[in-house]
Design an enzyme around this catalytic site. Structure first.
Site, PDB file in Angstrom:
ATOM      1  N   GLY A  50       0.831  -1.194   0.000  1.00 13.14           N
ATOM      2  CA  GLY A  50       0.000   0.000   0.000  1.00 13.14           C
ATOM      3  C   GLY A  50       0.866   1.245   0.000  1.00 13.14           C
ATOM      4  CD  GLN A  55       3.244   5.923   2.754  1.00 19.79           C
ATOM      5  OE1 GLN A  55       2.302   5.356   2.202  1.00 19.79           O
ATOM      6  NE2 GLN A  55       4.207   5.267   3.366  1.00 19.79           N
ATOM      7  CB  CYS A 109       5.134   2.339   7.581  1.00 19.54           C
ATOM      8  SG  CYS A 109       4.645   3.841   6.709  1.00 19.54           S
ATOM      9  CG  LEU A 110       6.255   1.067   1.464  1.00 18.78           C
ATOM     10  CD1 LEU A 110       5.834   1.324   0.023  1.00 18.78           C
ATOM     11  CD2 LEU A 110       7.307  -0.033   1.513  1.00 18.78           C
ATOM     12  CG  HIS A 152      -0.592   1.337   7.225  1.00 21.70           C
ATOM     13  ND1 HIS A 152       0.329   0.978   8.184  1.00 21.70           N
ATOM     14  CD2 HIS A 152       0.057   2.193   6.391  1.00 21.70           C
ATOM     15  CE1 HIS A 152       1.477   1.597   7.930  1.00 21.70           C
ATOM     16  NE2 HIS A 152       1.339   2.329   6.847  1.00 21.70           N
ATOM     17  CD  GLU A 153      -1.455   2.598   2.682  1.00 19.27           C
ATOM     18  OE1 GLU A 153      -1.074   3.779   2.607  1.00 19.27           O
ATOM     19  OE2 GLU A 153      -0.667   1.658   2.903  1.00 19.27           O
ATOM     20  CG  HIS A 156      -0.009   6.800   5.565  1.00 22.50           C
ATOM     21  ND1 HIS A 156       1.070   7.420   6.148  1.00 22.50           N
ATOM     22  CD2 HIS A 156       0.368   5.513   5.350  1.00 22.50           C
ATOM     23  CE1 HIS A 156       2.066   6.527   6.281  1.00 22.50           C
ATOM     24  NE2 HIS A 156       1.660   5.366   5.811  1.00 22.50           N
TER      25      HIS A 156
HETATM   26 ZN    ZN Z   1       2.620   3.548   5.819  1.00 23.20          ZN
END
Ligand code: ZN
Length: 186
Positions: A50, A55, A109-110, A152-153, A156
């Site tokens: 995701g 991000q 998380c990226l 999670h997204e 964000h």
């Molecule tokens: Zn994340």
């Protein structure tokens, strides 16, 4: 298409953008097709499931998710696809219903590569969103990886980072560190 830089939680300037409440997107907007394509390319390059627009530095209500294809290795060594990858593009997503039941899951998380911690998440969520044409859509009772990724997204897009959801910070650890790897091996 282009791979974009992923902003980091541990960079003060990046974090300012990651902490923003993202603004809603007016749809339809065909000009966002390129951004969506770039986000998929960036997510794939980082082996993510995701990615949210903030991000990659854009505080707008857009996130993507891709549940990886399910494969199985046959006895002769050939790999067959049982279920294809499922990509989702969510504009202006809103979680409208939750299971009311929590589960702790190991989450990363990226924007903080290599780090994982135990995050409480709902076992399923129903999310309403729009596609790029502006059409209203809904995913009912999304559970498993999809349900967790949505939570999670959407976090964000509201400026909430997974590290802020962790109740027991001792569970947050860098799995790329050699010490941790040997610990896992034991
Ligand atoms: Zn994340």
């Amino acid at each position: 298409m282009a791979i974009r830089r992923v902003l980091r939680i541990d960079n003060d300037d990046d974090k300012k953008t990651l902490k923003m409440h993202c603004r809603p997107v007016k749809l339809p907007d065909r000009s966002l097709k390129q951004l969506v394509a770039d986000m998929f390319e960036t997510m794939h390059a980082n082996n993510g499931v995701g990615l949210a627009a903030p991000q990659v530095g854009l505080p707008i209500q857009l996130c993507i998710i891709e549940i990886p294809a399910e494969t199985e290795e046959r006895d002769d060594g050939t790999v067959v696809t049982i279920a294809p990858a499922e990509p989702y593009v969510l504009f202006n997503p809103k979680i409208v219903k939750t299971s009311g039941e929590e589960v702790l899951r190991d989450e990363g998380c990226l924007s903080l590569p290599g780090w994982y911690g135990q995050v409480p998440r709902q076992t399923w969520v129903t999310v309403e969103f729009q596609d790029i044409t502006g059409k209203a859509r809904r995913l009912r009772r999304a559970d498993g990886l999809l349900g967790w990724a949505i939570q999670h997204e959407v976090d964000h897009l509201n400026g909430i980072l997974f590290t802020e959801r962790i109740r027991d910070l001792s569970t947050l650890r860098d799995v790329t560190q050699p010490a941790e790897q040997s610990e896992l091996a034991v």
